[in-house]
Design a protein around this motif. Sequence first.
Motif, PDB file in Angstrom:
ATOM      1  N   LYS A  97      60.792  39.487  10.651  1.00 51.42           N
ATOM      2  CA  LYS A  97      59.514  40.198  10.700  1.00 51.42           C
ATOM      3  C   LYS A  97      58.793  40.185   9.356  1.00 51.42           C
ATOM      4  O   LYS A  97      57.974  41.059   9.081  1.00 51.42           O
ATOM      5  CB  LYS A  97      59.737  41.639  11.158  1.00 51.42           C
ATOM      6  N   TYR A  98      59.087  39.184   8.529  1.00 51.09           N
ATOM      7  CA  TYR A  98      58.482  39.124   7.202  1.00 51.09           C
ATOM      8  C   TYR A  98      57.822  37.768   6.986  1.00 51.09           C
ATOM      9  O   TYR A  98      58.130  36.787   7.664  1.00 51.09           O
ATOM     10  CB  TYR A  98      59.534  39.399   6.123  1.00 51.09           C
ATOM     11  N   ASP A  99      56.922  37.709   6.008  1.00 49.36           N
ATOM     12  CA  ASP A  99      56.233  36.457   5.711  1.00 49.36           C
ATOM     13  C   ASP A  99      57.207  35.386   5.235  1.00 49.36           C
ATOM     14  O   ASP A  99      58.156  35.670   4.501  1.00 49.36           O
ATOM     15  CB  ASP A  99      55.191  36.668   4.601  1.00 49.36           C
ATOM     16  N   GLU A 100      56.926  34.160   5.649  1.00 47.39           N
ATOM     17  CA  GLU A 100      57.597  32.987   5.082  1.00 47.39           C
ATOM     18  C   GLU A 100      56.643  32.398   4.055  1.00 47.39           C
ATOM     19  O   GLU A 100      55.561  31.919   4.393  1.00 47.39           O
ATOM     20  CB  GLU A 100      57.900  31.967   6.174  1.00 47.39           C
ATOM     21  N   LYS A 101      57.018  32.458   2.791  1.00 43.18           N
ATOM     22  CA  LYS A 101      56.162  31.973   1.708  1.00 43.18           C
ATOM     23  C   LYS A 101      56.405  30.486   1.492  1.00 43.18           C
ATOM     24  O   LYS A 101      57.544  30.057   1.311  1.00 43.18           O
ATOM     25  CB  LYS A 101      56.455  32.758   0.427  1.00 43.18           C
ATOM     26  N   VAL A 102      55.324  29.708   1.510  1.00 40.40           N
ATOM     27  CA  VAL A 102      55.419  28.260   1.343  1.00 40.40           C
ATOM     28  C   VAL A 102      54.627  27.860   0.099  1.00 40.40           C
ATOM     29  O   VAL A 102      53.397  27.994   0.065  1.00 40.40           O
ATOM     30  CB  VAL A 102      54.875  27.513   2.578  1.00 40.40           C
ATOM     31  N   GLN A 121      56.905  34.802  10.532  1.00 42.54           N
ATOM     32  CA  GLN A 121      58.175  34.504  11.171  1.00 42.54           C
ATOM     33  C   GLN A 121      58.093  34.831  12.666  1.00 42.54           C
ATOM     34  O   GLN A 121      57.131  35.452  13.135  1.00 42.54           O
ATOM     35  CB  GLN A 121      59.303  35.288  10.498  1.00 42.54           C
ATOM     36  N   TYR A 122      59.103  34.415  13.411  1.00 44.10           N
ATOM     37  CA  TYR A 122      59.055  34.467  14.877  1.00 44.10           C
ATOM     38  C   TYR A 122      58.737  35.862  15.409  1.00 44.10           C
ATOM     39  O   TYR A 122      57.919  36.020  16.323  1.00 44.10           O
ATOM     40  CB  TYR A 122      60.392  33.985  15.445  1.00 44.10           C
ATOM     41  N   ASP A 123      59.362  36.893  14.861  1.00 40.71           N
ATOM     42  CA  ASP A 123      59.214  38.251  15.385  1.00 40.71           C
ATOM     43  C   ASP A 123      58.101  39.038  14.700  1.00 40.71           C
ATOM     44  O   ASP A 123      57.924  40.226  14.986  1.00 40.71           O
ATOM     45  CB  ASP A 123      60.535  39.018  15.218  1.00 40.71           C
ATOM     46  N   GLN A 124      57.359  38.402  13.824  1.00 35.88           N
ATOM     47  CA  GLN A 124      56.386  39.111  13.008  1.00 35.88           C
ATOM     48  C   GLN A 124      55.048  39.267  13.723  1.00 35.88           C
ATOM     49  O   GLN A 124      54.675  38.466  14.590  1.00 35.88           O
ATOM     50  CB  GLN A 124      56.175  38.365  11.688  1.00 35.88           C
TER      51      GLN A 124
END
Length: 634
Positions: A97-102, A121-124
């Motif tokens: 439930k958190y950001d994926e930083k790229v 993310q999937y559940d975010q």
Amino acid sequence: MSETSELLETSTDDSVQRPPRPPGPALGPYYQFITTDLKSMQWIGSALIFRHVSCARPSIEFNAKAAVTYDWEVLYENLFDMRAYRVNISIELHRGKYDEKVNWEVDWGDYTTNGTFRIAQYDQKWRGAFFSCNGFDATISKEVALGLTYNAVWDDLLSIHEINPFHLLVWGGDQVYNDFVLEDIPFLQNWSRMEWDEKWKFSITKEAAQEIEQYYFNNYTEHWERRPEMKQALGSVPSLMMWDDHDIFDGAGSYPPLLNDSPVMTELFRMAQKMRLLFQHHTTPSKARQHRLFGYQGHNFLAQCGPNLALLGTDGRSERSNQTVAHENSWNMIFEKLDNELENVQHLIVLVAVPFSFPRFRLAESLLDTWKKVVMRWRNIPFSQQTNSVFGLPELYDDLLDEWTHEAHIEERNRILARLQEFSEKKRTRVTLFSGDVHCCGVARFRTKRHATPPLHDSKLMYQIISSAIVNSPPPRIVIRAAHLFSTTWYPIVKTEEALIEFFNQAPEYGAKLFLRKLLPNRNWCYFEQCEMMDWTPQDSVANSGFLDSYFWSIVDYLLVLIGLSTIVSWKNKRTKKKVALNSKSKLSSTSRSQNQPKREINNLKVQFWLENTEKSNGVVPFSNYDLFIPDLQ
């Protein structure tokens, strides 16, 4: 150069020039979101990069906790001395439930550039921004031009992004204004002055075609690369875009067949389409289907934003005529795709560049249609030069014919409305419409007639968000006030009520109580996010808030501002305002909760308008926000 052009140049940023300049040797990267593949658990997107043909291909690297794979694709080997690359990007979609930083870095050979974007993310819960009308059109006057800038509203949007980074930017049309091609290209200047019968048979020469296509290309790079706020946004938030008429020329498609199908206008459309596909969708006419765009002759898209949200972009220009907005085959393809590909999606956002619901101006439509027939039959009649556009028709004719609610398009709109209701009922998916175009903001609502069904269970309940413009000048306030005098409640199809709702309780200026609450002519943008919380206050409750709130204080505030006592209005309304929060950007956090609001483990949609205050104070333009909560369909 015309007086209008000179005003435009003196009233906007030096970074944008006319005619647009050729680009430098390196452009991009500009990021696009395409969809999430929930079977393979991948976020799918792309980057658009240009490099001068004399230089080697740059290299790009991504750094993230999730696995990132990518490959290069050449879109054009040599397009005005630039090689156009598409980088196809897939990012592993983690549960969480958190950001994926790229983080990204491009090595151009002689220097490097870098930046960051974030994905959900999937559940975010997804969050993003929506806006439209990202430039100034050819009709801008001295009164509205002075003091306007490209970046004022953009800077507010980007300041929110710094606090709570967006996963997505949704561009609702008129990403660039190509209207000036008719003034800046000598061939088109001469063409516009030709005799009526000669003009519509005349063809573009090969040399002129090259010059015009390069103009479209340069105009995109002028804005994409030389406007700092746009370059920052395109490099830090993946985008989804749907074009509108000014991405082509003013009123494109909304002209009689004699004009619409003429050689010059057909060729202008082809060039604009080519550049739209390149810059807005990172593709070419021959590769568009391969790159997930679909339609009969147009280019629509369907993007799944995780398991609970989807976004449908409808192309309202590629197949447009003076009788239809999109071909019936395209609508069939759209609804077939919705039926086959969306399962258990709780919310569908439908992007329609022109408002699906708006006041009807039947008398004006009739008068302009009559005037159009007169000037097409008898040219050079008195006052025609003063009232007609460059295409020889009444200036406002195409603006009204553009509207979904025009008499020529209302039956098509009602058929689509009924099909959206059927989809919503069958899939138990809430549908919300995002639109722009009209240079004002407001909220419309469709629902079951006579409130027969509670909102949570009403599949006919659809809100329309109108957010326009992020840059272009608003219409005069008297025009917006006049729009309130027309009927704003209709019954378009069986058991359905349609209405513009009284959404804006207070003005951005001083927080003054408003008497007319359905539309506001302030430049604006919209924040949106999925959320579990809900504000159960009816969104048009101001209509039932009693005489004092509805009328008395509105008149008092208006009179106080009129006689110069705006400070008193500001002080009074700071103590009482509920919906408007000047510069209270901390309210945007999706993790904030009110103890008095019920929590539900569902995906409602929160929409937050941010409106520019037209009264500048100490050189700073504050912004006011207005919240709308849209419940999922239970």
